[in-house]
Design a protein around this motif. Structure first.
Motif, mmCIF file in Angstrom:
data_model
loop_
_atom_site.group_PDB
_atom_site.id
_atom_site.type_symbol
_atom_site.label_atom_id
_atom_site.label_comp_id
_atom_site.label_asym_id
_atom_site.label_seq_id
_atom_site.Cartn_x
_atom_site.Cartn_y
_atom_site.Cartn_z
ATOM 1 N N LEU A 86 -9.410 -12.429 -44.837
ATOM 2 C CA LEU A 86 -9.796 -12.849 -43.497
ATOM 3 C C LEU A 86 -9.078 -14.136 -43.108
ATOM 4 O O LEU A 86 -8.511 -14.821 -43.975
ATOM 5 C CB LEU A 86 -11.313 -13.063 -43.437
ATOM 6 C CG LEU A 86 -12.168 -11.863 -43.818
ATOM 7 C CD1 LEU A 86 -13.637 -12.267 -43.885
ATOM 8 C CD2 LEU A 86 -11.978 -10.733 -42.820
ATOM 9 N N PRO A 87 -9.105 -14.508 -41.815
ATOM 10 C CA PRO A 87 -8.500 -15.785 -41.412
ATOM 11 C C PRO A 87 -9.103 -16.947 -42.194
ATOM 12 O O PRO A 87 -10.315 -17.052 -42.348
ATOM 13 C CB PRO A 87 -8.850 -15.880 -39.918
ATOM 14 C CG PRO A 87 -9.052 -14.468 -39.493
ATOM 15 C CD PRO A 87 -9.634 -13.760 -40.673
ATOM 16 N N GLN A 88 -8.212 -17.831 -42.714
ATOM 17 C CA GLN A 88 -8.682 -18.908 -43.579
ATOM 18 C C GLN A 88 -9.482 -19.963 -42.833
ATOM 19 O O GLN A 88 -10.410 -20.555 -43.376
ATOM 20 C CB GLN A 88 -7.475 -19.579 -44.268
ATOM 21 C CG GLN A 88 -6.734 -18.652 -45.229
ATOM 22 C CD GLN A 88 -7.578 -18.286 -46.442
ATOM 23 O OE1 GLN A 88 -8.419 -19.064 -46.867
ATOM 24 N NE2 GLN A 88 -7.361 -17.086 -46.977
ATOM 25 N N ASP A 89 -9.114 -20.217 -41.527
ATOM 26 C CA ASP A 89 -9.774 -21.311 -40.804
ATOM 27 C C ASP A 89 -11.228 -20.983 -40.494
ATOM 28 O O ASP A 89 -12.104 -21.852 -40.588
ATOM 29 C CB ASP A 89 -9.019 -21.626 -39.502
ATOM 30 C CG ASP A 89 -8.859 -20.391 -38.631
ATOM 31 O OD1 ASP A 89 -8.997 -19.279 -39.161
ATOM 32 O OD2 ASP A 89 -8.582 -20.558 -37.423
ATOM 33 N N ARG A 90 -11.509 -19.739 -40.136
ATOM 34 C CA ARG A 90 -12.886 -19.376 -39.804
ATOM 35 C C ARG A 90 -13.051 -17.881 -40.011
ATOM 36 O O ARG A 90 -12.813 -17.094 -39.094
ATOM 37 C CB ARG A 90 -13.208 -19.779 -38.366
ATOM 38 C CG ARG A 90 -14.688 -19.634 -38.006
ATOM 39 C CD ARG A 90 -15.020 -20.406 -36.745
ATOM 40 N NE ARG A 90 -14.385 -19.874 -35.573
ATOM 41 C CZ ARG A 90 -14.903 -18.869 -34.836
ATOM 42 N NH1 ARG A 90 -16.030 -18.308 -35.172
ATOM 43 N NH2 ARG A 90 -14.269 -18.453 -33.755
#
Length: 824
Positions: free
Chosen positions: A758-762
């Motif tokens: 999944l996207p690392q930031d959120r």
């Protein structure tokens, strides 16, 4: 002797043959231009032109024609000029009786063509209706000139001489130039008249406007300051520097103390080129010592090329609106005090101060009936003299015991206009005189002021969309605001009771509302309920009711006070939202079936192929005549089983894609739902060369849910997982589906893939609307998944796995009364 002097000395017949020189032309133009400019109207200007042209050119007759009101014909104007014999007057009389349409006669021809026309001999011209009249007075040559204002002919002038004459271009140009000057002058005069009329209209509008309007140029000089502005700011336009405006006109910040910063004044900002919206300023001056509130909007003024030329502001008096806001705020504060269980004395004091704020000089008192039912006790009177409070505390009630004592005795409102003369105050008159009291009211002010206060309360209720009510349990009576009576469908004069109010509650919820009300009265606590009202005309209304019991200082129940909020629109919006969610959910299921075409085809193909093979075998046995009854029965049983299997596949697909108008929840075995779902996507798993591993908790509690919706959630998560591992080598395309019980209170389902993650930031952004990691994805699948889980009282989350890939997991609460384990 100059040529000009010679022309002036010649007789009429010599004047007829004269031809003006260039100097005379310039002199004629200059003279006519100056005189026309001084003319007051078109008739005066035409008189100047006709007279001067005839005098300077030797033509003996000049006439003017003007269009009638609807501009259909030309009429002979009121001015003309004749020189020579008096017989020319006869031709003028004949002309006055004539009317010319466009193209008819010399005037009509000039009007239609909008250019000069010359006739060498009018008696020989076929398009000259006045031929006989002209012949009688000896008129021959004629010239007609249009007078234009823009592209519109405002008049036609014609001149005559008593001899035939060939066209003289220079003379025509001179007269046309004169006519052009007249047209320009009249156009300017029309513009001036229009501007004057516009200014009068504008001045009239500004004078009659209720809002204050102020206009200033870019130097800060006032150009307009209407009467409403003078009333609002206490004086007219004062030509002072803008930095002095706050002091000059008493302009303050909302704290009512700090002068408004000059550089932030709306007019100053508008002059700078800013658009100003809804700036509130407090204004206080000699004409308004108590002050007033104004809301100001401003705009810059710009010239034709966009350059700043000033600013304009419009100021609206919002004093009454602010009073309502303050009243509503104070009223809410009183309700908050009640909700916070403040003491009765504090609540009553706040109520008195709220009432006293409604009029200057108003003083209020609240007295409470003692438990013995015969005496009054002091409740609140923060601004009345201590001597008065002490004297009335403990006073008896009776038919002549002041305002409050009499009202309690008679059980109705009592109004006293003057306590020093009213017989009800006979025993308290000296006390009132000492304390400086003149008038008294029990419960409310004198009738006139009462209307104003009630209007404010009702306006506050209307603005907040609230219904205020009070229920007196001991007397089984009630009071309700006008907004409340409309909300509940009660007539304005109908006496209210608790039973009458509760009778409006929907029959399905009436018992629960009664029970909540009884619990609040028994515990002297809070009351809150969300329910439906059934109005007399059949309409249903959703409301939220909140109330609190008030106690006296001895802890006895006095009354239940509260508010009703109409939430029908909110309920309707929620219903529409639910419909939209169901529609999106259905579309999502249909889209899933599109992605699962291979699995669907495979699941149907197997039983249908088996049925076809068994049917072919049975037919061959029949054709050979060698029929084994046992074998034939086995073939038929297999065909029935395969047809049932195909039917189950079709029913499963149909259940998944159809729109359910009635959504019914049932106790579900999540392990079984997962197994059914995996069977549905088994072909997709094989075609994508992936492996799905399951780890089922056999003690998993049942959950209460809609089967097709939970299957939709699982399908979304499994298909997403298959997409996530598709880019990995076949040996690494693994998906792990597991379940576990969380202390028997809820069930957890986890879908783990070994893809890109999944996207690392959120990571949780994957649940946002329209977010998708797929090039062709709509970004709505996981949004719908979250909506379904939350609708079932659960929660769904996503995280990146420690080594690689992503894990989606959701919790659903266990079905009520179920903590049993279930077999997979």
């Amino acid at each position: 002797m100059s040529e000009r002097d010679k022309i002036d000395m010649k007789s009429g017949e010599h004047r007829e043959t004269a031809d003006p020189s260039r100097e005379e032309q310039l002199s004629l133009l200059l003279t006519i231009t100056m005189e026309v400019a001084a003319a007051s109207d078109l008739a005066s200007a035409l008189d100047v032109v006709l007279r001067r042209v005839c005098e300077k050119t030797g033509w003996v007759l000049g006439l003017a024609w003007v269009p009638n009101q609807d501009r259909t014909v030309l009429e002979c104007g009121p001015v003309c000029f004749c020189c020579g014999e008096g017989g020319l007057t006869k031709f003028r009389v004949a002309s006055e009786g004539s009317h010319f349409r466009p193209g008819v006669g010399l005037p009509g021809r000039v009007w239609e063509l909008k250019r000069p026309a010359w006739i060498e001999d009018v008696t020989q011209d076929p398009n000259f209706p006045r031929t006989k009249a002209a012949a009688k007075v000896g008129l021959k040559a004629a010239v007609g000139i249009p007078i234009l204002s823009g592209d519109e002919v405002i008049a036609v002038i014609e001149f005559f001489v008593q001899e035939s004459r060939a066209k003289n271009e220079r003379l025509v140009k001179v007269i046309a130039a004169v006519a052009a000057q007249l047209g320009l002058v009249m156009e300017r005069k029309r513009a001036e008249e229009k501007l004057s009329s516009t200014n009068e209209i504008l001045e009239s509008i500004l004078s009659s406007m209720g809002d204050a309007v102020i206009v200033a140029d870019k130097e800060g000089k006032f150009l307009a300051f209407n009467p409403a502005a003078e009333r609002m700011f206490g004086k007219g336009a004062a030509q002072t520097a803008s930095r002095e405006w706050s002091h000059q006109y008493g302009l303050y910040l909302p704290d009512k103390v700090t002068p408004f910063p000059p550089d932030q004044l709306p007019l100053t900002r508008s002059i700078r080129g800013e658009e100003v919206n809804n700036v509130e300023i407090f204004v206080r001056h000699d004409e308004a010592p108590q002050g007033l509130w104004t809301r100001i909007n401003g705009r810059p003024l710009r010239g034709p090329n966009g350059e700043l030329s000033g600013g304009v502001i419009v100021c609206r008096d919002i004093t009454e609106i602010k009073k309502e806001e303050f009243f509503l705020f104070d009223q809410s504060r009183v309700l908050e005090m009640i909700a916070a269980n403040a003491s009765l004395a504090e609540v009553l004091t706040s109520l008195v101060l709220l009432m006293e704020a409604q009029a200057d000089g108003l003083r209020c008192s609240i007295l409470v009936l003692n438990q013995d039912g015969k005496h009054v006790r002091h409740g609140a009177a923060p601004n009345l003299p201590a001597a008065y409070v002490k004297a009335v505390d403990g006073a008896p009630i009776g038919p002549r015991n002041g305002s409050c004592g009499t009202a309690m005795y008679l059980r109705r409102q009592v109004v006293v206009k003057d306590v020093l003369t009213d017989p009800l105050w006979a025993d308290y008159r000296k006390l009132a005189e000492i304390c400086g009291l003149r008038a008294a009211i029990e419960r409310q002010r004198v009738q006139e002021t009462l209307r104003e206060r009630d209007a404010r309360i009702n306006l506050a209720a209307e603005s907040a969309d609230l219904a205020f009510w009070v229920i007196y349990p001991e007397q089984n009576t009630a009071w309700m605001s006008d907004k409340g009576r409309k909300m509940y469908g009660f007539d304005s004069k109908l006496p209210l009771t608790r039973d009458l109010i509760c009778g409006r509650v929907h029959p399905d919820e009436r018992a629960a509302v009664h029970a909540a009300f009884d619990r609040a009265c028994a515990s002297h606590g809070l009351f809150e309920s969300e329910h439906r009202l059934i109005l007399p005309y059949g309409k249903t209304r959703w409301v939220i009711v909140r109330g609190r019991c008030l106690e006296d200082e001895h802890g006895s129940l006095l009354e239940l006070i509260g508010v009703t909020i109409d939430v029908s629109a909110q309920k309707q919006s929620e219903l529409q939202l639910q419909i939209q969610r169901e529609e999106m959910s259905h579309l999502n299921r249909v889209a899933l079936m599109g992605e699962m075409t291979a699995s669907v085809a495979h699941e149907l193909n197997q039983p249908l192929t088996a049925i076809a093979n068994n049917a072919s075998a049975a037919r061959r046995f029949l054709e050979r005549g060698n029929i084994d009854p046992v074998l034939l029965q086995q073939l038929l049983q297999d065909m029935v089983a395969d047809s049932q299997r195909a039917g189950e596949v079709i029913r499963g697909i149909r259940a998944l894609v159809r729109k359910d108008k009635t959504v019914v929840r049932s106790a579900l075995n999540l392990n079984a739902v997962i197994a059914d779902t995996l069977r549905l996507v088994s072909s997709d798993i094989v075609l994508r060369e992936s492996v799905v591993v399951t780890e089922m908790d056999h003690s998993l509690p049942q959950v209460e849910a809609v089967p097709v919706q939970i299957q939709q959630v699982l399908l979304n998560l499994i298909m997403n997982a298959l997409d996530a591992v598709e880019s990995r080598p076949p040996a690494e395309r693994r998906i792990l589906i597991s379940t576990r019980s969380l202390n028997g209170e809820s069930a957890e389902v986890s879908v783990r893939d070994f893809g890109t993650g999944l996207p690392q930031d959120r990571p949780d952004k994957v649940f946002d609307h329209f977010f998708s990691t797929k090039q062709t994805g709509m970004g709505m699948g996981l949004t719908i998944v979250r909506s379904i889980i939350e609708t079932h009282g659960g929660k769904i989350s996503a995280e990146n796995a420690p080594d690689r890939g992503a894990r989606f997991f959701f919790h659903l609460p266990a079905a009520r009364g179920d903590s049993k384990s279930q077999a997979a």
